[in-house]
Design an enzyme around this catalytic site. Structure first.
Site: not given
Ligand code: NAD
Length: 361
Positions: A146, A195, A251, A255
């Site tokens: 981001y 990852k 992120d 959620d």
């Protein structure tokens, strides 16, 4: 102890829910002998209405002068509010990004707790949620995809977009330390999510996290690939204590984790920097659809205040008292409308605050 707390009530339901959190903090002060020194600050739409911008330099300076900031929520209805006629960098949410950057808040903490009493709101099967669960997701907030370089260009007549995912070892080390410190206050397990089978940034992440783990021999570290973690969160959420991960994975996973707890009105959060300073706020937004009706659930903000006492002031007993008061009020059957179920007693925002404050002893 004197607690210097910046208070940003914000927009929509913000003023209603923050008022209840302050009520509970005042009660904690009374019972445990602390003084609450509040500095009320404007941000978001409330600041636009007064100053024409969502966050002023003076507000940043005053926030930095505090030991911690407690915030409601920022923003309005994008379809009807005049705030959204402004340029994007003058809109309410721009204040949120600016304050996070100005205060160097690089670590986002989101607890996902399933209360036994609210099990009905959880979309998972009962055999999975038996006994509830209690995890803390620590997400890196100022690096990664981001914040990397990005561009959109036309290459040989084909539109092509680039986003870069960069982390340096210092950024990884500081958040990893935070995660291990927090695990030491909990069940002493860190699951680092990456990852690493594909990404270089994840391979560095894993290496640095392992090094930091060496300083915390009492904490168990495990690594998990992000795709597996997304599955495990719905298959066996009880296995997690602290989940440590980078910005984009965090992120998405935070959620997901919050959805399995059932209600947005129950979700606290914190954003921390390298000192004890933190910004504490509910995970939900300003809920313009219910603002001013006196029905918003103040519990997420009250639990955010408990996190503030624990992480910025090291007042663990006081934080425990708030969390226990919330659990007792739920056990007695009191509910705001968003968590209401058959046979329970429905109350509004103010009454819920009164009940929780009344249980602080
Ligand atoms: P929202 O979280 O405000 O609302 C989503 C739904 O959840 C609504 O039905 C709302 O009534 C309900 N809800 C939220 N909090 C609740 C509570 N405490 N008690 C009971 N019900 C609650 O999300 P949205 O509608 O997408 O966004 C509204 C505004 O909030 C937008 O301007 C958005 O930009 C802003 N926002 C701010 C923050 C923040 O301040 N950190 C975070 C998310 C969204």
């Amino acid at each position: 102890m004197n607690l210097k707390i910046g208070v940003i009530k914000g927009d929509g339901i913000g003023p209603e829910i923050v008022t209840e959190a302050m009520k509970v903090l005042d009660k904690v002060g009374e019972v445990y002998g602390h003084t609450m020194d509040y500095d009320q600050l404007l941000m978001g739409g409330a600041s636009i209405d007064v100053h024409g911008v969502p966050l002023t330099d003076d507000t940043i300076r005053r926030a930095k002068d505090c030991d911690a900031v407690l915030m409601g929520s920022i923003g309005g209805d994008a379809k009807t509010s005049p705030w959204y006629q402004l340029e994007p960098d003058k809109r309410p949410e721009a204040g949120l990004l600016k304050i996070r950057k100005a205060l160097n808040l690089f670590a986002n903490l989101r607890p996902a707790v399933l209360y036994e009493e609210l099990k009905g709101a959880c979309p998972l099967k009962e055999e999975i949620t038996e006994g509830g669960f209690d995890m803390m997701i620590m997400r890196e907030l100022t690096g990664g995809l981001y914040f990397g370089e990005r561009k959109t260009v036309e290459e040989n007549g084909v539109m092509t977009a680039y986003d870069s995912l960069t982390y340096n070892e210092n950024e990884i080390r500081r958040i990893a330390k935070r995660a291990f410190d927090i695990a030491m206050k909990r069940r002493r397990k860190v699951t680092s999510v990456d990852k690493a089978n594909v990404l270089d940034s994840s391979r560095l992440w894993r290496k640095v996290v392992e090094k930091v783990a060496g300083d915390y021999p009492e904490v168990t570290l495990e690594h998990m690939l992000v795709d597996n973690c997304a599955m495990q969160l719905v298959k066996d959420p009880k296995q997690f204590d602290v989940i440590l991960t980078e910005n984009m994975f965090g992120d998405i996973l935070s959620d997901e984790a919050s959805m399995v707890t059932g209600s947005i009105g129950m979700l606290a959060s914190a954003s921390l920097n390298e000192t004890k300073f933190g910004l504490y706020e509910p995970s939900g937004g300003s809920a313009p659809d219910i603002a001013g009706k006196g029905i918003a659930n103040p519990i997420a903000t009250i639990l955010s205040a408990a996190m503030m006492l624990r992480f910025s002031f090291d007042l663990d007993a006081e934080a425990d008292a708030i969390e226990k008061a919330v659990a007792e009020v739920l056990r007695e059957g009191w509910r705001t409308i968003d968590i209401m179920s058959e046979g329970k007693n429905q109350v509004g925002t103010e009454k819920m605050g009164d009940l929780i404050a009344g249980h602080i002893a």
